[in-house]
Design a protein around this motif. Structure first.
Motif, PDB file in Angstrom:
ATOM      1  N   MET A  35       0.454  -3.033   2.838  1.00 41.20           N
ATOM      2  CA  MET A  35       0.277  -1.818   3.442  1.00 41.20           C
ATOM      3  C   MET A  35       1.147  -0.853   2.923  1.00 41.20           C
ATOM      4  O   MET A  35       1.254   0.638   3.061  1.00 41.20           O
ATOM      5  CB  MET A  35       1.306  -2.328   4.903  1.00 41.20           C
ATOM      6  CG  MET A  35       0.375  -3.132   5.886  1.00 41.20           C
ATOM      7  SD  MET A  35       1.363  -3.118   7.442  1.00 41.20           S
ATOM      8  CE  MET A  35       2.736  -4.017   7.001  1.00 41.20           C
ATOM      9  N   ARG A  36       1.999  -1.004   1.827  1.00 39.08           N
ATOM     10  CA  ARG A  36       2.575  -0.105   0.805  1.00 39.08           C
ATOM     11  C   ARG A  36       3.485   1.048   1.897  1.00 39.08           C
ATOM     12  O   ARG A  36       3.009   2.126   1.984  1.00 39.08           O
ATOM     13  CB  ARG A  36       1.861   0.943   0.174  1.00 39.08           C
ATOM     14  CG  ARG A  36       0.734  -0.169  -0.834  1.00 39.08           C
ATOM     15  CD  ARG A  36       0.025   0.834  -1.736  1.00 39.08           C
ATOM     16  NE  ARG A  36       0.816   0.981  -2.614  1.00 39.08           N
ATOM     17  CZ  ARG A  36       0.475   2.186  -3.839  1.00 39.08           C
ATOM     18  NH1 ARG A  36      -0.626   2.524  -3.730  1.00 39.08           N
ATOM     19  NH2 ARG A  36       1.340   2.543  -4.457  1.00 39.08           N
ATOM     20  N   ILE A  37       4.539   0.414   2.394  1.00 42.62           N
ATOM     21  CA  ILE A  37       5.288   1.097   3.529  1.00 42.62           C
ATOM     22  C   ILE A  37       6.137   1.988   2.783  1.00 42.62           C
ATOM     23  O   ILE A  37       6.234   3.472   3.077  1.00 42.62           O
ATOM     24  CB  ILE A  37       6.108   0.030   4.452  1.00 42.62           C
ATOM     25  CG1 ILE A  37       5.430  -0.840   5.055  1.00 42.62           C
ATOM     26  CG2 ILE A  37       7.224   1.111   5.436  1.00 42.62           C
ATOM     27  CD1 ILE A  37       4.544  -0.091   6.123  1.00 42.62           C
ATOM     28  N   GLY A  44       5.075  15.990  13.591  1.00 41.73           N
ATOM     29  CA  GLY A  44       4.500  14.839  14.410  1.00 41.73           C
ATOM     30  C   GLY A  44       2.886  14.515  13.867  1.00 41.73           C
ATOM     31  O   GLY A  44       2.696  13.466  13.945  1.00 41.73           O
ATOM     32  N   ALA A  45       2.210  15.584  13.312  1.00 39.02           N
ATOM     33  CA  ALA A  45       0.991  15.372  12.684  1.00 39.02           C
ATOM     34  C   ALA A  45       1.026  14.433  11.535  1.00 39.02           C
ATOM     35  O   ALA A  45       0.298  13.353  11.235  1.00 39.02           O
ATOM     36  CB  ALA A  45       0.156  16.675  12.156  1.00 39.02           C
ATOM     37  N   VAL A  46       2.158  14.512  10.563  1.00 40.86           N
ATOM     38  CA  VAL A  46       2.279  13.864   9.295  1.00 40.86           C
ATOM     39  C   VAL A  46       2.433  12.353   9.970  1.00 40.86           C
ATOM     40  O   VAL A  46       2.262  11.258   9.375  1.00 40.86           O
ATOM     41  CB  VAL A  46       3.511  14.243   8.819  1.00 40.86           C
ATOM     42  CG1 VAL A  46       3.744  13.283   7.625  1.00 40.86           C
ATOM     43  CG2 VAL A  46       2.963  15.651   7.932  1.00 40.86           C
ATOM     44  N   LEU A  47       3.416  12.071  11.065  1.00 40.36           N
ATOM     45  CA  LEU A  47       3.932  10.841  11.587  1.00 40.36           C
ATOM     46  C   LEU A  47       2.550  10.043  11.876  1.00 40.36           C
ATOM     47  O   LEU A  47       2.423   8.974  11.933  1.00 40.36           O
ATOM     48  CB  LEU A  47       4.945  10.678  12.578  1.00 40.36           C
ATOM     49  CG  LEU A  47       6.350  11.417  11.965  1.00 40.36           C
ATOM     50  CD1 LEU A  47       7.227  11.463  13.085  1.00 40.36           C
ATOM     51  CD2 LEU A  47       6.646  10.390  11.005  1.00 40.36           C
ATOM     52  N   ALA A  48       1.711  10.847  12.747  1.00 43.74           N
ATOM     53  CA  ALA A  48       0.487  10.134  13.312  1.00 43.74           C
ATOM     54  C   ALA A  48      -0.314   9.854  12.220  1.00 43.74           C
ATOM     55  O   ALA A  48      -1.096   8.481  12.214  1.00 43.74           O
ATOM     56  CB  ALA A  48      -0.263  11.030  14.163  1.00 43.74           C
ATOM     57  N   VAL A  49      -0.722  10.590  11.162  1.00 46.05           N
ATOM     58  CA  VAL A  49      -1.282  10.337   9.759  1.00 46.05           C
ATOM     59  C   VAL A  49      -1.088   8.946   9.249  1.00 46.05           C
ATOM     60  O   VAL A  49      -1.733   8.135   8.973  1.00 46.05           O
ATOM     61  CB  VAL A  49      -1.657  11.312   9.101  1.00 46.05           C
ATOM     62  CG1 VAL A  49      -2.142  11.020   7.814  1.00 46.05           C
ATOM     63  CG2 VAL A  49      -2.216  12.609   9.918  1.00 46.05           C
ATOM     64  N   ALA A  50       0.501   9.045   9.227  1.00 45.44           N
ATOM     65  CA  ALA A  50       0.972   7.822   8.186  1.00 45.44           C
ATOM     66  C   ALA A  50       0.729   6.521   9.218  1.00 45.44           C
ATOM     67  O   ALA A  50       0.480   5.541   8.631  1.00 45.44           O
ATOM     68  CB  ALA A  50       2.777   8.029   8.161  1.00 45.44           C
ATOM     69  N   GLY A  51       0.902   6.593  10.665  1.00 50.98           N
ATOM     70  CA  GLY A  51       0.798   5.425  11.164  1.00 50.98           C
ATOM     71  C   GLY A  51      -0.587   4.984  11.160  1.00 50.98           C
ATOM     72  O   GLY A  51      -0.998   3.604  11.073  1.00 50.98           O
ATOM     73  N   LEU A  66      -2.035   1.209   9.697  1.00 50.79           N
ATOM     74  CA  LEU A  66      -2.953   0.596  10.485  1.00 50.79           C
ATOM     75  C   LEU A  66      -4.163   0.285   9.661  1.00 50.79           C
ATOM     76  O   LEU A  66      -4.868  -1.005   9.511  1.00 50.79           O
ATOM     77  CB  LEU A  66      -3.126   1.036  11.949  1.00 50.79           C
ATOM     78  CG  LEU A  66      -4.080   0.234  12.730  1.00 50.79           C
ATOM     79  CD1 LEU A  66      -3.486  -1.113  13.146  1.00 50.79           C
ATOM     80  CD2 LEU A  66      -4.555   0.994  13.828  1.00 50.79           C
ATOM     81  N   ALA A  67      -4.875   0.958   9.026  1.00 50.62           N
ATOM     82  CA  ALA A  67      -5.867   0.830   8.309  1.00 50.62           C
ATOM     83  C   ALA A  67      -5.676  -0.291   7.106  1.00 50.62           C
ATOM     84  O   ALA A  67      -6.679  -0.949   7.018  1.00 50.62           O
ATOM     85  CB  ALA A  67      -6.495   2.082   7.590  1.00 50.62           C
ATOM     86  N   ARG A  68      -4.625  -0.050   6.491  1.00 51.61           N
ATOM     87  CA  ARG A  68      -4.173  -0.965   5.318  1.00 51.61           C
ATOM     88  C   ARG A  68      -3.815  -2.412   5.750  1.00 51.61           C
ATOM     89  O   ARG A  68      -4.078  -3.388   5.140  1.00 51.61           O
ATOM     90  CB  ARG A  68      -3.035  -0.192   4.441  1.00 51.61           C
ATOM     91  CG  ARG A  68      -3.533   0.837   3.721  1.00 51.61           C
ATOM     92  CD  ARG A  68      -2.578   1.472   2.699  1.00 51.61           C
ATOM     93  NE  ARG A  68      -1.509   2.172   3.508  1.00 51.61           N
ATOM     94  CZ  ARG A  68      -1.602   3.441   3.779  1.00 51.61           C
ATOM     95  NH1 ARG A  68      -2.622   4.316   3.590  1.00 51.61           N
ATOM     96  NH2 ARG A  68      -0.617   3.925   4.501  1.00 51.61           N
ATOM     97  N   ARG A  69      -3.264  -2.327   6.858  1.00 46.85           N
ATOM     98  CA  ARG A  69      -3.204  -3.912   7.568  1.00 46.85           C
ATOM     99  C   ARG A  69      -4.299  -4.583   7.840  1.00 46.85           C
ATOM    100  O   ARG A  69      -4.370  -5.733   7.470  1.00 46.85           O
ATOM    101  CB  ARG A  69      -2.221  -3.382   8.891  1.00 46.85           C
ATOM    102  CG  ARG A  69      -1.970  -4.730   9.532  1.00 46.85           C
ATOM    103  CD  ARG A  69      -0.869  -5.788   8.810  1.00 46.85           C
ATOM    104  NE  ARG A  69      -0.691  -6.980   9.624  1.00 46.85           N
ATOM    105  CZ  ARG A  69       0.074  -7.729   9.126  1.00 46.85           C
ATOM    106  NH1 ARG A  69       0.608  -7.570   7.825  1.00 46.85           N
ATOM    107  NH2 ARG A  69       0.388  -8.910   9.699  1.00 46.85           N
ATOM    108  N   LEU A  70      -5.190  -3.725   8.105  1.00 47.31           N
ATOM    109  CA  LEU A  70      -6.563  -4.385   8.544  1.00 47.31           C
ATOM    110  C   LEU A  70      -7.384  -4.658   7.084  1.00 47.31           C
ATOM    111  O   LEU A  70      -8.693  -5.049   7.482  1.00 47.31           O
ATOM    112  CB  LEU A  70      -7.454  -3.530   9.490  1.00 47.31           C
ATOM    113  CG  LEU A  70      -6.753  -3.724  10.826  1.00 47.31           C
ATOM    114  CD1 LEU A  70      -7.539  -2.521  11.798  1.00 47.31           C
ATOM    115  CD2 LEU A  70      -6.481  -4.687  11.639  1.00 47.31           C
ATOM    116  N   ARG A  71      -6.696  -4.058   6.168  1.00 48.67           N
ATOM    117  CA  ARG A  71      -7.493  -4.127   4.944  1.00 48.67           C
ATOM    118  C   ARG A  71      -8.949  -3.730   4.934  1.00 48.67           C
ATOM    119  O   ARG A  71     -10.177  -4.389   4.547  1.00 48.67           O
ATOM    120  CB  ARG A  71      -7.845  -5.645   4.370  1.00 48.67           C
ATOM    121  CG  ARG A  71      -6.474  -6.553   4.132  1.00 48.67           C
ATOM    122  CD  ARG A  71      -6.577  -7.847   3.774  1.00 48.67           C
ATOM    123  NE  ARG A  71      -5.441  -8.643   3.653  1.00 48.67           N
ATOM    124  CZ  ARG A  71      -4.388  -8.297   2.495  1.00 48.67           C
ATOM    125  NH1 ARG A  71      -4.966  -7.675   1.624  1.00 48.67           N
ATOM    126  NH2 ARG A  71      -3.374  -8.932   2.487  1.00 48.67           N
TER     127      ARG A  71
END
Length: 834
Positions: A1-3, A35-42, A46-51
């Motif tokens: 996920m590269r947090i 807020g926009a940056v936080l939403a995009v990061a989240g 999620l996309a990287r978690r699902l590979r």
């Protein structure tokens, strides 16, 4: 996920967004961007978690941004307050449209209205999506600097002062931190470096190892220190060098100088007279501006430009060199030149420019302005008193002008003394290529006049009354000296540009300082003290200089219904005596004026032929109301472009499939058909009974083509393909996975057997290309039947095999380019060895 990299990408985006601060009055925009940056990061996590693939990572980021904007700005219309609905999406569109109009209406810094805040959050969010995709998902941190740099380009393009060095430094440090974090991860992924294998004693059994002996991570301290030094040096060079180079920073080092002794800029605008005719002939008759005035008499014209230079074929103004000290808020406007004897009164005018006007960088103001109240960076040219801006526009603005309106008497103008030397040298210059006929005509028209006023009035009367001229908007604009001669001596048809330019030139020939002014007439009064100026009121007129009064307006253009509808002849140009201008001269009646300002009647409406639907006046054209409506053309063009881009992978897949079989299966034709009595195997055309064999000349090539085609179909439909399996093992595994019927199983077995025979050279493949191609089609249908609808559409529209093939082609081309570059670098050494 590269947090860690996700956090660094978000911080770099926020650091880069700080450069937007000069555009806003308050800091509310930053929290919306956060807020926009936080939403995009989240969404990216999620996309990287699902590979998921990189393209899906991009879509997840955009979806997260949409959810955030929908929640903050359109939750009332959303499903369950969070899920976007057609109503909420429409509300976001309306809000962004209102923000766009507000951004065009106000000059920076703009108020943080909801629409502007929405646009800012969306822009920062889009940059965050690109940075997250490049730096985190694709592990390309360096290209992520491009979208970060795009945020700096906005204030740099809008504001003359650009971005402060502190904001630039914060953004640069954020980007460098992102690069170092990416480099640390990549170096850490190499494993233990060679230098870390230090020779050390073998510990005794049971003894505790040293703390550093169990570490397998590389010692990157030296690399990090070097990176920091390079980063600090790069930032210092980027900040200090532009600040130290003369002329790049108009306010001194870091903007702290501000002594007003530097930063001169050249003012460039479109030719003011180029589009004057188009503005006069607009079909929509659009409103340019409205204004209120406390002038008890008919208001004076609203001047935009003062054209002081005649270049033989056109009038223009001398190049303006703008300086920070010319700002309206940093100095008082200079007094009008030459106004020392004639009386004057103070007039206050409140002007409101329509929002539809575009690129009005010069303000229309009554001459001579003494005080202008307007927001933004507006400046004054001290010689002509033109009000202009290098970056702002008057579109949709309201401003107040206090001006001194001269009220000269006929006696004061007639008794005007000699002109100052600087005025004479600048405003009486005439090119040498002016035709001699024009000079003779000027002297002939004013013959017998004893004063400068008498000469000027006779020139005006000649154009408006006795010269036989006709106001005609269809006449072409003068482009050469011969056009001027034709207007004055032959055609005598034209509009205000020709009349004003010709009278100013003839006045200079007579030694009278003159220039051409351009702007708008006073327009039409709709209520007491309230006036409307339309596009048809665009006008050009000559101004002549009289010592003691200064610049005085004259009106050689015919007015009324047969000319410029709202033009007005000044009263001081209608003296009782015009013969010689002195005592004892023969008295002549004053000429009647058909101008509405003279007879008090309403302004006549021009005919429909005097209008047009395009054009601007010196970059200040008023767009018709229909221009601001919705246009489907850009959306249709964008949709067509998207469809074409989506069709590229499908087209490549079809092209690849046809190319594989084109060389193996001959096209049916007259030479390939068997004729009666033909010999099997004879060459075409060798005899009347020749025939072409239908079998392929390369059985192994047909087998390989069928195998590659089946592999591509399997990848397109998402089926697992093991490169290590033999053809027989692959066919067995696919048969068990797909549960083929008898026909499909036989087709799969034939393809595998042909590939096995061709691969291991056991014998020639007994299957003809036509049979193998039909078998591939059968297996492809079985693949499609075994997967879902989404996988089938993906195989058709976005086939993964084409993507992989394109990537391999790009890698191969890149490798060839690198090899060619290496050979070119080695060429000098080879030549020296020879």
């Amino acid at each position: 996920m590269r947090i860690r990299m996700t956090v660094m990408a978000g911080l770099a985006t926020l650091a880069g967004s700080i450069g937007l601060y000069p555009l806003f009055e308050s800091g509310g925009w930053f929290w919306a961007g956060l807020g926009a940056v936080l939403a995009v990061a989240g969404a990216g996590v999620l996309a990287r978690r699902l590979r998921l693939p990189a393209v899906v990572n991009l879509l997840f980021g955009l979806a997260g941004l949409l959810l955030y904007l929908n929640l903050v700005y359109a939750s009332d219309a959303a499903w369950l307050g969070t899920i976007p609905s057609p109503e909420s999406v429409g509300h976001l569109g309306d809000l962004s449209e209102s923000g766009w109009r507000a951004a065009n209406r106000y000059a920076a810094p703009v108020p943080v209205l909801p629409g502007i805040e929405l646009m800012t959050a969306a822009g920062i969010g889009l940059v965050a999506v690109l940075v997250d995709l490049l730096a985190v998902r694709m592990r390309r941190a360096a290209p992520a600097g491009l979208p970060l740099l795009a945020m700096y380009s906005v204030p740099a393009a809008v504001r003359e002062d650009g971005v402060s060095w502190l904001a630039f430094g914060v953004g640069a440090l954020g980007f460098l931190a992102l690069l170092m974090a990416d480099a640390r991860e990549q170096v850490g992924g190499w494993g233990r470096t060679v230098s870390s294998f230090r020779q050390r004693e073998v510990p005794l059994a049971g003894a505790d190892p040293r703390p550093d002996e169990g570490s397998a991570l590389p010692d990157a301290a030296a690399l990090v220190a070097s990176g920091r030094r390079i980063a600090a040096g790069a930032v210092a060079i980027a900040v200090l060098v532009p600040a130290a180079v003369p002329g790049l920073q108009p306010r001194g080092m870091f903007g702290l100088g501000g002594d007003g002794n530097g930063g001169t800029q050249t003012v460039t605008t479109p030719d003011p007279l180029v589009s004057l005719k188009r503005e006069l002939t607009r079909l929509d008759d659009s409103v340019v501006l409205t204004y209120r005035t406390n002038d008890p008499e008919a208001p004076d014209y609203l001047r935009l430009y003062a054209l002081d230079k005649f270049e033989g074929d056109r009038w223009t103004y001398t190049q303006l060199d703008s300086h920070p000290r010319d700002r309206l808020d940093e100095r008082e406007l200079p007094p009008p030149p030459g106004l020392s004897v004639a009386s004057s009164r103070e007039v206050t005018t409140r002007v409101r420019v329509r929002p539809e006007v575009r690129d009005m960088s010069f303000l229309p103001v009554p001459y001579a302005p003494s005080e202008v109240s307007i927001s933004g960076d507006w400046r004054v040219d001290t010689r002509s008193l033109m009000i202009y801006s290098l970056r702002d526009s008057a579109d949709g603005r309201a401003y107040t002008v206090t001006s001194r309106r001269a009220e000269p008497t006929i006696g004061q103008l007639a008794a005007a003394g000699n002109h100052p030397a600087d005025i004479v040298s600048r405003y009486t210059a005439v090119p040498k290529n002016v035709p001699r006929e024009v000079k003779q005509l000027a002297e002939q028209v004013t013959a017998g006049s004893a004063t400068t006023l008498a000469q000027a009035v006779r020139l005006q009367r000649w154009f408006t009354l006795s010269g036989g001229f006709t106001y005609d908007l269809s006449a072409p604009a003068p482009k050469h000296g011969s056009d001027l001669v034709d207007f004055l001596l032959h055609s005598k048809r034209g509009y205000c540009e020709q009349f004003a330019a010709s009278m100013a030139l003839m006045a200079r020939i007579l030694g009278i300082p003159s220039r051409v002014a351009m702007g708008y007439t006073s327009g039409s009064e709709v209520r007491p003290g309230q006036w409307v100026v339309r596009s048809r009121d665009a006008h050009a007129w000559p101004e002549l200089y009289f010592e003691g009064t200064g610049w005085v307006r004259f009106e050689p253009t015919p007015s009324g219904a047969g000319g410029q509808g709202t033009a007005a002849t000044p009263e001081y140009t209608l003296p009782e005596t015009t013969g010689g201008g002195g005592e004892g001269s023969e008295s002549e009646p004053a000429p009647e004026s058909s101008s509405p300002a003279d007879n008090g009647g309403p302004a006549p409406q021009p005919s429909a032929r005097g209008r047009n639907d395009t054009g601007e006046t010196g970059g200040a054209a008023a767009q018709g109301d229909e221009d601001g409506g919705f246009s489907a053309a850009p959306w249709l063009a964008g949709a067509v472009l998207v469809l074409l881009l989506l069709a590229v992978p499908m087209a490549l897949r079809t092209f690849t499939r046809r190319r594989r079989w084109a060389a193996l299966i001959p096209r049916p034709g007259p030479a390939s058909r068997t004729r009666p009595g033909a010999r099997a195997g004879a060459r075409p055309g060798s005899s009347p009974g020749a025939v072409v064999r239908a079998a392929a000349a390369d059985p192994a090539g047909a087998a390989h083509a069928a195998w590659r085609e089946m592999r591509a179909d399997a990848l397109d439909h998402g089926l697992e393909w093991r490169a290590s399996d033999s053809p027989r093992a692959t066919a067995r595994r696919l048969g068990e996975l797909l549960e083929l019927d008898a026909e499909g199983a036989q087709a799969l077995a034939r393809i595998a057997r042909a590939e096995e025979l061709a691969r291991y050279a056991l014998s020639r493949s007994p299957e003809p290309p036509e049979r193998l191609r039909a078998d591939v089609r059968t297996v492809r249908e079985a693949f499609a039947a075994s997967v879902g609808r989404g996988a089938r559409w993906r195989a058709r529209l976005l086939p993964p095999s084409t993507m992989a093939q394109t990537w391999d082609t790009l890698q191969s081309a890149g490798n060839r380019a690198l090899d060619a570059t290496a050979r070119l670098n080695e060429l000098p050494a080879r030549l020296r060895r020879k």
